[in-house]
Structures are given as C-alpha cells and as structure tokens.
Design a protein around this motif. Structure first.
Motif, short mmCIF file in Angstrom:
data_model
loop_
_atom_site.label_atom_id
_atom_site.label_comp_id
_atom_site.label_asym_id
_atom_site.label_seq_id
_atom_site.Cartn_x
_atom_site.Cartn_y
_atom_site.Cartn_z
N PHE B 36 -1.26 11.24 9.24
CA PHE B 36 -1.26 12.08 8.05
C PHE B 36 -0.07 11.67 7.19
N THR B 37 -0.32 11.42 5.91
CA THR B 37 0.77 11.12 4.99
C THR B 37 0.76 12.15 3.87
N GLY B 38 1.88 12.82 3.69
CA GLY B 38 2.03 13.77 2.58
C GLY B 38 2.68 13.05 1.42
N ILE B 39 2.03 13.09 0.27
CA ILE B 39 2.45 12.29 -0.89
C ILE B 39 2.83 13.23 -2.03
N HIS B 87 14.19 13.88 2.75
CA HIS B 87 14.81 14.90 1.92
C HIS B 87 15.36 14.20 0.69
N GLY B 88 15.80 15.00 -0.28
CA GLY B 88 16.30 14.41 -1.52
C GLY B 88 15.23 14.34 -2.59
N ARG B 89 15.46 13.50 -3.61
CA ARG B 89 14.56 13.46 -4.77
C ARG B 89 13.43 12.45 -4.53
N ILE B 90 12.20 12.90 -4.78
CA ILE B 90 11.02 12.06 -4.54
C ILE B 90 10.13 12.14 -5.78
N VAL B 91 9.69 10.97 -6.25
CA VAL B 91 8.87 10.96 -7.47
C VAL B 91 7.38 10.88 -7.14
N PRO B 92 6.53 11.33 -8.06
CA PRO B 92 5.08 11.32 -7.81
C PRO B 92 4.57 9.95 -7.35
N GLY B 93 3.73 9.98 -6.33
CA GLY B 93 3.16 8.76 -5.77
C GLY B 93 3.91 8.29 -4.54
N ASP B 94 5.14 8.78 -4.34
CA ASP B 94 5.92 8.37 -3.17
C ASP B 94 5.63 9.30 -1.98
N ASP B 95 5.78 8.75 -0.79
CA ASP B 95 5.52 9.54 0.42
C ASP B 95 6.63 10.55 0.68
N ILE B 96 6.25 11.76 1.06
CA ILE B 96 7.21 12.80 1.42
C ILE B 96 7.45 12.81 2.93
N MET B 97 6.36 12.76 3.67
CA MET B 97 6.47 12.88 5.13
C MET B 97 5.23 12.31 5.80
N MET B 98 5.32 12.13 7.10
CA MET B 98 4.17 11.64 7.86
C MET B 98 4.18 12.23 9.26
N ASP C 29 -2.60 12.13 -7.98
CA ASP C 29 -3.26 13.40 -7.64
C ASP C 29 -3.51 13.54 -6.15
N VAL C 30 -3.27 12.48 -5.37
CA VAL C 30 -3.46 12.55 -3.91
C VAL C 30 -2.18 13.12 -3.29
N GLY C 31 -2.32 14.24 -2.60
CA GLY C 31 -1.17 14.83 -1.92
C GLY C 31 -1.26 14.67 -0.41
N ALA C 32 -2.47 14.36 0.08
CA ALA C 32 -2.71 14.29 1.52
C ALA C 32 -3.64 13.13 1.83
N LEU C 33 -3.19 12.27 2.73
CA LEU C 33 -3.98 11.11 3.12
C LEU C 33 -4.10 11.13 4.64
N VAL C 34 -5.32 11.25 5.16
CA VAL C 34 -5.54 11.25 6.61
C VAL C 34 -6.26 9.97 6.99
N THR C 35 -5.73 9.27 7.97
CA THR C 35 -6.37 8.05 8.45
C THR C 35 -6.64 8.19 9.94
N PHE C 36 -7.89 8.00 10.32
CA PHE C 36 -8.23 7.94 11.74
C PHE C 36 -8.60 6.50 12.06
N THR C 37 -8.00 5.96 13.10
CA THR C 37 -8.38 4.62 13.56
C THR C 37 -8.87 4.71 15.00
N GLY C 38 -10.06 4.23 15.22
CA GLY C 38 -10.62 4.17 16.57
C GLY C 38 -10.34 2.79 17.14
#
Lengths: 83, 162, 162, 83
Positions: B36-39, B87-98, C29-38
């Motif tokens: 899961f990647t939060g963007i 943490h810190g400043r993050i711009v649109p399109g960059d990953d926040i967490m995974m 506009d993507v805030g969440a990206l889920v990837t499943f790999t088998g």
C-alpha cells in the motif's frame, strides 16, 4: 513534569514543550487539562474543548481518567491524521 | 514463525517498490506480497493544496507502529512487514507512507496491510496540515477511520484510549 | 468517473512496481495505490516444487478478467486498475500475476484489489500444474477461495455458474 | 460444434479440441457431458464425475442446465486455480 504539545494544541499554547510544577490535587489527565486551561488565555483556547484532545503518558495513549502520578512526560494533541 | 519487520520514520523520500521487494527477494516461501502506498493528493475535499506538512511525536510514533506491527505478526501468518512513514513537507504526487506485507497466502497479506493502515490512520501520532490558497489548515480526523479501526478490535481486548 | 484499465495475459515476466506506478504517475488525484503480487512459491503444501505451469483459455481469460475489472470500476470509485497474469512455466521466486488499484482513498483501493483477487482465483480460466519430485500434479481448487469470492456477491445478482 | 478441453480434462480426453456432430436429444450441457462419457474409455475417464467439471459456452461460464442449441464452442475444464 514535562508537557509536550502537538499540532494545533501546540500552536494554540504557543510552545512545543515546557516543564511544569503540577499543584497537589491534580490526580488525572483530565484534572491536568482543567488546570492547564486556567493558566492563561492561550491555554484556555487550547483546552477549551478537552473532549477532542488526546493524551499520552510517557509515549503511550491514555484516557482522561489515567493517573498522572508516575508520569515523567505527558503529551496533548488532536486526533491523529497520519497514514 | 518469525517474521522480519522494518519500521522507519523519516523525512526523506523512499522507494516503495524496492522496499516491498526486500520482503520477497532471495526466498521462495512468499506467495503473496501486498504493497500500500499513500500518496499526497493535489486537493483536500474540493480545494487545491500546494503541499502538506506532517508533524509527528518522535519516539511515540515508532513505538506505536512497532506495537501494531507486532500485533499483526501475532494475528496473521506473515513472513515480513515493512512500514515507512515520512514527516515534514510533502508535495502532491509524492509518497507519504507505505505498508508492505508478505505471506505465503493472500488472505493474511491483505488483512494485515488493511489492519496496519486502519491503525496508522487513527493511532499513530502524526498530524497533517495542508497548504490551501487561503492558508494552512489542520486536517480533521474522520469518523470513518475510527470505524475502520474498530472492526479489528479483538473480543475482550482493551485499548488504553479510544 | 472514468477509470483507466489494463488487462494483459502474457508468458513474459512483468515489472509489477513499474506497472503499478503507471496508475499514479503524472497525476495528483491518486491518494492510495494497492499492489498485489502473486509469486511462485518453492513448495506446494509440504512438498518442494521445481516449477509451475499455468494453462489458460485464450480469449475467455481476457474476457473474464475484463468483465470483473469493469465490475470493480462500477462498484468502487477507482482511478485506475491493472491486472497482468502470466501463463506458461514459472519457477519459484518469479511473479505469477499482479493486480494494482488506484483511488483517491484507501478503502476503495483495498476492496477492489481483494475483490479482483478473489474472482481471479475462482472465475478466471487458468489452471496450475506443479512439478513435484514424483511428477506433475494439477493444483486442486480450494473451498476457501470459493468462500472468499462468495462474500462479494451483490444481493439479487445472478452468476451464470457457481 | 467445437469442443475444447483444458487441464486434466484435456489430458484425460487426450486432445485439446475437436469438432463433433451432437446427436438429437442432447439439449443441455449436462446432457452433452453424459453423451461424451459414452464415447469411449478416455471420455468415460474424463467425465466420470461431471459434478466437478465446469463448462463455458462461447467463452462464458454456464451451468449444466444451460441449453447448447446456439453454441458454437463449448469448453470443459476443472475448477479454476489461477491467481
């Protein structure tokens, strides 16, 4: 006792942390918030609605009923919005 | 089963794909890898945002995440778990967490990833502030996130605060 | 909302991370990206396997997956979906298939990825054969997979075959 | 009518596909499996337990009760194990 403030609690109080002498009779986290609210305008603003403020004692979430006696660091902050 | 776990809180960007691959690389027992990647989005509600700033509680953030990773490992048959939160400043399109979870089977990998996300949203001490055209605004916690976290409560289990 | 979708069935390896990133790259506009790999495991039950071979029904496999991708897009607010499934011989440690889902919010991305996985397991015409020390064996379908797919059945909805 | 077989159904029948003239009276997919099972040892083996065999008409899953009248291609296979 060390107090730490985060997010808008920090902004309203006007500082990120401070050391305080807590007077006798302040037993719980809830008591502490009531006392803090009486310390001046900025504290009154920060703790105006204690129901929405979360607390942690020594970096562990606690409820307002938690006793502060053995705490060395108490933090106050809004509901978390990470992730 | 001993699962490997990695928890990092950092201001620097991370490579979600490379981090996830570390969980399955060089071994043949991983059958399912969920990432899961939060963007950072370019809007909050209907309003555009220029960036978001993540404040966190150093020490407690790591401890809370590690505690929930350990709980995930005790609940599901996982081979590895990685959680990285900036943490810190993050711009649109960059990953926040995974969050990445590896298991022999998909059910465990999916469940653990969702569990960790729900808890990160509601229990990990991070706070988002967004830069809107008319100023900086703290993001409000969502009741839906509390409800999502509530579905994982074990019967008889007691949380220190709701 | 119009979601982009990609469905590929191929014998060649694929780059799951690069494919997933196509769903979020160049947009905010993507805030969440889920990837499943088998991934092909090195064992089936307690027995080691040298490789697995995936047979599929060309034409029907693509159509079934595309139909379920369209259903996922109609059920959840998705921005993009990618499904890639290999056929042919695959050795332990190599990727078998992937599902990636992109959305503004995590709930939709997780739900759609799990929905697609459950349906791929039970409805997409692929069959796995594994090479064990004592010969080639067809993998048995699991009742648990049917049960997992069953949880997505819409009330009043009719499937042509169970 | 074109018939296609996959996985162990294909292995047991001994071929991947064939064109057949289906005799009158064979109305459903289930009827077709019963008739196929009578066509020889390899078919009897493949269709010994029709309950576990899935079918598709023109690349769409169907139940054994489905009518075959308008089919141009019917496929038989075990439960799917992809993903």
């Amino acid at each position: 006792m060390k107090l730490r403030y985060f997010a808008w609690v920090r902004e309203r109080v006007g500082k990120a942390e401070e050391d305080v002498e807590v007077p006798g009779g302040i037993v719980t986290v809830g008591d502490l918030m009531t006392w803090l609210a009486s310390r001046g305008e900025e504290y009154a603003y920060a703790f105006a609605n204690p129901k929405v403020i979360r607390a942690a004692i020594d970096k562990t979430h606690v409820k307002p009923q938690a006793a502060i006696a053995s705490a060395s660091e108490i933090a106050f902050f809004p509901p978390m919005t990470g992730g | 089963m001993t699962a490997t776990s990695t928890v990092r809180i950092q201001s620097e960007p991370f490579d979600a794909a490379a981090e996830a691959r570390k969980l399955s690389g060089g071994r043949t027992d991983v059958g399912a890898l969920v990432t899961f990647t939060g963007i950072c989005r370019g809007n909050e509600g209907a309003e555009p945002i220029a960036a978001l700033t993540l404040e966190h509680y150093p020490g407690m953030a790591e401890a809370e995440i590690e505690r929930h990773v350990a709980e995930a490992i005790s609940r599901w048959p996982l081979i590895g778990v990685t959680v990285i939160h900036r943490h810190g400043r993050i711009v649109p399109g960059d990953d926040i967490m995974m969050v990445a979870t590896a298991s022999s089977h998909r059910e465990a990998a999916f469940a653990a990833a969702e569990f960790l996300m729900d808890y990160l949203k509601t229990r990990a001490p991070f706070w988002k502030q967004v830069e809107k055209p008319d100023g900086k605004v703290w993001v409000q916690a969502k009741a839906a996130d509390d409800a999502a976290a509530g579905r994982w409560a074990a019967p008889g289990k007691h949380e220190a605060a709701e």
